[in-house]
Design a protein around this motif. Structure first.
Motif, PDB file in Angstrom:
ATOM      1  N   LEU A 163      54.235  33.096  33.537  1.00 12.29           N
ATOM      2  CA  LEU A 163      53.661  34.433  33.877  1.00 12.29           C
ATOM      3  C   LEU A 163      52.718  34.798  32.537  1.00 12.29           C
ATOM      4  O   LEU A 163      53.201  34.896  31.660  1.00 12.29           O
ATOM      5  CB  LEU A 163      54.639  35.430  34.220  1.00 12.29           C
ATOM      6  N   ASP A 199      52.373  32.351  37.459  1.00 10.92           N
ATOM      7  CA  ASP A 199      50.802  32.676  37.654  1.00 10.92           C
ATOM      8  C   ASP A 199      50.394  31.973  38.894  1.00 10.92           C
ATOM      9  O   ASP A 199      49.363  32.627  39.547  1.00 10.92           O
ATOM     10  CB  ASP A 199      50.300  31.857  36.346  1.00 10.92           C
ATOM     11  N   THR A 223      50.980  34.306  41.996  1.00 17.70           N
ATOM     12  CA  THR A 223      50.117  35.489  42.134  1.00 17.70           C
ATOM     13  C   THR A 223      48.902  35.466  41.910  1.00 17.70           C
ATOM     14  O   THR A 223      48.103  35.941  41.659  1.00 17.70           O
ATOM     15  CB  THR A 223      50.567  36.433  40.696  1.00 17.70           C
ATOM     16  N   ARG A 241      46.249  35.637  38.624  1.00 18.49           N
ATOM     17  CA  ARG A 241      45.694  37.079  38.225  1.00 18.49           C
ATOM     18  C   ARG A 241      45.505  36.994  36.626  1.00 18.49           C
ATOM     19  O   ARG A 241      44.716  37.629  36.191  1.00 18.49           O
ATOM     20  CB  ARG A 241      46.526  38.362  38.645  1.00 18.49           C
TER      21      ARG A 241
END
Length: 193
Positions: free
Chosen positions: A76, A132, A135, A138
């Motif tokens: 992330l 990552d 999502t 982003r």
């Protein structure tokens, strides 16, 4: 498709392994886990190594390692996580440089390896098996890579420059670097918990 899966599995293994090591390393500084000095012991160690103010330096190093490591493991905000961990490891490398390269003699081999690995993951991206990817990337855009690594490099340069300036002004009485440091979870000589 099989090659892409192998690549993504390889990134997952590398991310989780490196992230877990960094998170444990930072947890020593922040919480005293795994035999670390916690914030108080790490702050004293940071001061002894020339990082002033010690407490803020301990928090920054601990967050760079623990936070960066946790985010790398999750995949992330991978560019920011890799940059933060690499920046923290730059500080550790600066402490170990006088002892040479190899870790067995107190050198900078280990923190350099962690820093370069974190940076490589930050640049390469987390792969398919990551938050990552889940999502929609982003927090993993090309501009994030540039901003994160530029910010980390500038911060590391400022901290290391300040440390070098402070060391030039006041040398320790015995002119020796501490034998162990807060970056590896140990405490410098004479620093008690």
């Amino acid at each position: 498709m099989a090659c892409l899966t192998r690549r993504d599995l390889g990134l997952l293994v590398l991310r989780v392994g490196t992230g877990a090591v960094l998170a444990a390393h930072g947890s020593q500084k922040l919480f005293g886990w795994f035999g670390g000095g916690g914030l108080e012991g790490t702050a004293k160690g940071m001061e002894a190594m020339g990082f002033h103010p010690g407490r803020e330096s301990a928090v920054a190093a601990g967050l760079g390692e623990a936070g960066g490591g946790a985010l790398l493991a999750l995949g992330l905000a991978t560019p920011a996580a890799g940059a933060a961990a690499a920046g923290a490891m730059a500080g550790a490398v600066s402490v170990h440089v006088p002892a040479g390269f190899f870790n067995q003699g107190g050198g900078f081999e280990y923190p350099a390896f962690l820093g370069f690995t974190a940076a490589a993951i930050g640049v390469a991206g987390a792969g398919r098996y990551s938050l990552d990817h889940a999502t929609g990337h982003r927090f993993d855009r090309p501009w994030v890579v540039a901003v994160a690594f530029l910010g980390s490099a500038l911060a590391a340069a400022a901290v290391l420059g300040r440390r070098a300036q402070g060391q030039g002004e006041a040398q320790p009485e015995d002119d020796q670097e501490p034998s162990e440091d807060a970056f590896t979870g140990g405490r410098p000589e004479g620093v008690e918990e």
